[in-house]
Design a protein around this motif. Sequence first.
Motif, PDB file in Angstrom:
ATOM      1  N   ALA A  42      12.083  -5.863   4.808  1.00  0.00           N
ATOM      2  CA  ALA A  42      12.136  -6.153   3.377  1.00  0.00           C
ATOM      3  C   ALA A  42      13.480  -5.712   2.795  1.00  0.00           C
ATOM      4  O   ALA A  42      14.125  -6.461   2.051  1.00  0.00           O
ATOM      5  CB  ALA A  42      10.984  -5.451   2.656  1.00  0.00           C
TER       6      ALA A  42
ATOM      7  N   MET B 223      16.190  -8.205   1.214  1.00  0.00           N
ATOM      8  CA  MET B 223      16.500  -8.055  -0.219  1.00  0.00           C
ATOM      9  C   MET B 223      17.946  -7.631  -0.442  1.00  0.00           C
ATOM     10  O   MET B 223      18.562  -8.041  -1.417  1.00  0.00           O
ATOM     11  CB  MET B 223      15.516  -7.087  -0.879  1.00  0.00           C
TER      12      MET B 223
ATOM     13  N   GLY C  57       8.026  -3.652   8.546  1.00  0.00           N
ATOM     14  CA  GLY C  57       7.979  -4.476   7.339  1.00  0.00           C
ATOM     15  C   GLY C  57       8.884  -3.935   6.249  1.00  0.00           C
ATOM     16  O   GLY C  57       9.580  -4.683   5.564  1.00  0.00           O
ATOM     17  N   VAL C  58       8.881  -2.605   6.093  1.00  0.00           N
ATOM     18  CA  VAL C  58       9.732  -2.003   5.063  1.00  0.00           C
ATOM     19  C   VAL C  58      11.200  -2.286   5.391  1.00  0.00           C
ATOM     20  O   VAL C  58      11.981  -2.712   4.530  1.00  0.00           O
ATOM     21  CB  VAL C  58       9.496  -0.475   4.972  1.00  0.00           C
TER      22      VAL C  58
ATOM     23  N   VAL D  30       2.224  -5.324   4.674  1.00  0.00           N
ATOM     24  CA  VAL D  30       1.957  -4.234   3.728  1.00  0.00           C
ATOM     25  C   VAL D  30       3.249  -3.455   3.472  1.00  0.00           C
ATOM     26  O   VAL D  30       3.623  -3.207   2.317  1.00  0.00           O
ATOM     27  CB  VAL D  30       0.839  -3.302   4.262  1.00  0.00           C
ATOM     28  N   GLY D  31       3.959  -3.112   4.542  1.00  0.00           N
ATOM     29  CA  GLY D  31       5.224  -2.391   4.378  1.00  0.00           C
ATOM     30  C   GLY D  31       6.218  -3.197   3.568  1.00  0.00           C
ATOM     31  O   GLY D  31       6.875  -2.688   2.652  1.00  0.00           O
ATOM     32  N   SER D  32       6.315  -4.463   3.880  1.00  0.00           N
ATOM     33  CA  SER D  32       7.280  -5.334   3.216  1.00  0.00           C
ATOM     34  C   SER D  32       6.958  -5.498   1.732  1.00  0.00           C
ATOM     35  O   SER D  32       7.824  -5.367   0.863  1.00  0.00           O
ATOM     36  CB  SER D  32       7.281  -6.695   3.925  1.00  0.00           C
TER      37      SER D  32
ATOM     38  N   ALA E 159       4.509  -0.532  12.716  1.00  0.00           N
ATOM     39  CA  ALA E 159       4.490  -1.898  12.183  1.00  0.00           C
ATOM     40  C   ALA E 159       4.785  -1.885  10.683  1.00  0.00           C
ATOM     41  O   ALA E 159       5.497  -2.753  10.169  1.00  0.00           O
ATOM     42  CB  ALA E 159       3.136  -2.562  12.453  1.00  0.00           C
ATOM     43  N   VAL E 160       4.262  -0.890   9.986  1.00  0.00           N
ATOM     44  CA  VAL E 160       4.525  -0.793   8.547  1.00  0.00           C
ATOM     45  C   VAL E 160       6.019  -0.582   8.307  1.00  0.00           C
ATOM     46  O   VAL E 160       6.636  -1.251   7.464  1.00  0.00           O
ATOM     47  CB  VAL E 160       3.695   0.346   7.903  1.00  0.00           C
TER      48      VAL E 160
ATOM     49  N   ALA F  19       9.262  -6.855  -1.448  1.00  0.00           N
ATOM     50  CA  ALA F  19       9.680  -8.181  -1.003  1.00  0.00           C
ATOM     51  C   ALA F  19       8.538  -9.191  -1.142  1.00  0.00           C
ATOM     52  O   ALA F  19       7.368  -8.840  -0.961  1.00  0.00           O
ATOM     53  CB  ALA F  19      10.140  -8.130   0.443  1.00  0.00           C
TER      54      ALA F  19
ATOM     55  N   ALA G  12       2.929  -4.992   8.826  1.00  0.00           N
ATOM     56  CA  ALA G  12       4.317  -5.232   8.413  1.00  0.00           C
ATOM     57  C   ALA G  12       4.340  -5.871   7.026  1.00  0.00           C
ATOM     58  O   ALA G  12       5.211  -5.554   6.204  1.00  0.00           O
ATOM     59  CB  ALA G  12       5.024  -6.121   9.427  1.00  0.00           C
TER      60      ALA G  12
ATOM     61  N   ALA H  31       5.110  -3.565  -0.097  1.00  0.00           N
ATOM     62  CA  ALA H  31       5.253  -2.274  -0.775  1.00  0.00           C
ATOM     63  C   ALA H  31       6.727  -1.943  -1.035  1.00  0.00           C
ATOM     64  O   ALA H  31       7.051  -1.199  -1.946  1.00  0.00           O
ATOM     65  CB  ALA H  31       4.594  -1.160   0.034  1.00  0.00           C
ATOM     66  N   ALA H  32       7.602  -2.518  -0.219  1.00  0.00           N
ATOM     67  CA  ALA H  32       9.038  -2.306  -0.436  1.00  0.00           C
ATOM     68  C   ALA H  32       9.571  -3.264  -1.498  1.00  0.00           C
ATOM     69  O   ALA H  32      10.733  -3.186  -1.875  1.00  0.00           O
ATOM     70  CB  ALA H  32       9.800  -2.485   0.878  1.00  0.00           C
TER      71      ALA H  32
END
Lengths: 314, 392
Positions: free
Chosen positions: A95, A99, A91-92, B67-69, A87-88, B74, B65, B71-72
């Motif tokens: 993002a 972006m 998100g990365v 947290v990931g976002s 899940a993390v 966004a 997600a 941290a990236a």
Amino acid sequence: MGIASEALKNFKGFSLKNMPEVEPLSPGHRACQGCGEVLALRQAMKAIGSNVVVCSATGCMEIITSPFPQTAWRVPWIHVAFENAAAVVSGVEAAYKAMNRKKIINQPEVTFLAYGGDGATADIGLQALSGALERGHNFVYLCLDNEAYMNTGIQRSSSTPFGASTTTSPPGRKSSGQATWKKNLPKIAVAHGIPYVATASPAYPVDLMNKVKKASLVPGPAYVHIYSPCPTGWRCGLDESLEVARLAVETKVFPLYEVIDGKYFLSRKPSNPRPITAYFKPQRRFRHLKEDEVAGIQSIVDDEYNDLLCRCGI
Amino acid sequence: MSRRVGIEVSLAVAEAVGLCDVDVIAAYPITPQTHIVEHLSELVAEGHLDAEFIPVESEHSAMSACVGSSAAGARTFTSTSSQGYALMSEICYIASTLRLPIVMAVANRAISAPISIWNDHADLMYARDAGWIQLVSENGQEAVDLTFMAFRIAEDKRVSLPVQVNLDGFIMSHVIEPIFLPDAQEVKQFLPPFEPLLRLDPEKPITIGPVGMPDVYTEARKAHDEILKASKPIIGEVFDEFEKQFGRRYKIIETYKIEDAETVIVAMGSLSQTAATAIDAMRQRGVKVGMASIRLFRPFPAAELVEAIGKAKNLVLLDRATVFAGGEISGPVALEVKSALFDRGLSPKTANFLVGIGGRDVTGQNFEEMVERVVTAQKGDLPPYEFINVRE
Ligand SMILES: Cc1ncc(C[n+]2csc(CCOP(=O)(O)OP(=O)(O)O)c2C)c(N)n1
Ligand code: SF4
Ligand SMILES: [Mg+2]
């Protein structure tokens, strides 16, 4: 042609002659001597290179590489919790996608990689992994399978093989160790219809690195299930990790294969498969097994292997 | 130019999030939060908002997600209620110590069992120790305005913490209100682009979320605590900036007819609006009653609160959540208020009421009864808390 085959059609691959020198996971970490899991992760990272963001589940590989203020990571790395690496990484990846599209950054080539142990993957994190695979994020997931919860002291997981002794599947008068058959995670990954699934082993480093590299090249989710010998938990010699890993392949216990766009390909066919006893012998986690139990395991291993050959069209 | 529209508050909050030009939304539906995320996916689907909407498979993954976002690097938003908060709470605690400026709208709802989709503040209280900034709105306009301010506070480099915007489920989330919505240009002016302190970037590799051995864990937690403490004046600053640009005044503790009040009601969320009407009625009969309403629950603004209520003789302390503490201490809001008073040597007569739990209505009549109760009771005779409006 499926999307994975398309993306891989010009794939060159590594060989012993062109091993990348890059070491995104540096030495000096705190793994036990002879740890096959960290060796597998090191090989995988060499294949991936430096243009990557890594998301780690809680487990041995997290603990041994990140005791603040030290870190073994030369690439961006995040650990959040035990069950959520997939899940993390979702998100990365999202993002970066947003972006890049919005021109906030210009980094379109970054690889997104998540890894977890067998506990993090097969048990507590299976839902998060399934969600991420189903949603189609462009990422690589590595399951580093040492067949138990090693970080917390060798408790069983659903990936622990039948009969193995762990601290929560101890053999006893009423128990022969792990009472359930190992969950087939690659099959579960395949069932998501993702472009690339593979199994790999650090005893076959070139094969492992090529698979991880391919996983990073296909668009969409890719899953690599990596056999990760753990001398501490398996109670084999500290110098026997790779030997056990090789035996796992030669005894058909852990076959190496790829599933590209849903099609199975066997990576390595042991010409003269050895009996499972050869695999069990160096590992004290199987020592209590009786002859008839071993025979029972052998017949299921054979059946599963034949089923795999069938799927590979062999 | 702001325009005034009649709009459901959930949709208005989603519009506000859209105006903040978020990059990533990861959310999972739960009543009464649903309309917020539905409308956001619509904004994305229609191309009104250029963002990734991650339709995660659970709230646990929603926060993961996020947290990931974040941290990236966004700008990241999510929203939940009740069980959803409970499920994601493990990761909420991590998001805050990792100093990730995620904004989350919580459409406040009771927590199971029994399962209830209706409003109370159980989720707000569940979240209070997670190290987030918790803002509380009383009506739709506030929910919208606080959403803009939440991003500005969260992303302020001196803060860099996640922020919750609480709005009462149904009572606010599903009500159509006239709301001023600014235009994108105005929001841009108020909310500069997000510049993360650090981000997951292969060009500048960092390690986030390492193991904290005993020799560093305390320091990490203290650092987080210090930042939360230091955020209070910055929150005040942002409220001032918002007023300067949009003309609407926000205070950390809002007050109503409090100057000469002998009895003060301490409320939080939409209850304050009902209380204000009841106060007007009581004032007409000459009862000297006023109100302090808590806008910021974490960090808890003890100094501002005591300054507002310190001269009152009687306090009606409202808790919109049940507590299971054995009955000999008060509810969570009342405990904070009493602790703030005690530390300053003050001991007015206090009564604590548990009201509006799991969607139970709270009427003007109830406020009159509560005020009457604290005024007439002897100090020392009042129990640590009482339920209001409960069938025996
Ligand atoms: C929610 C939660 N439950 C339990 C744990 C404790 N825990 C941490 S790591 C771990 C086992 C890890 O096993 P695995 O994923 O197989 O990785 P390994 O250590 O074997 O590499 C457990 C049970 C935790 N950190 N979080
Ligand atoms: S317990 Fe096993 S997997 Fe963990 S670091 Fe030691 S050898 Fe490696
Ligand atoms: Mg394991």
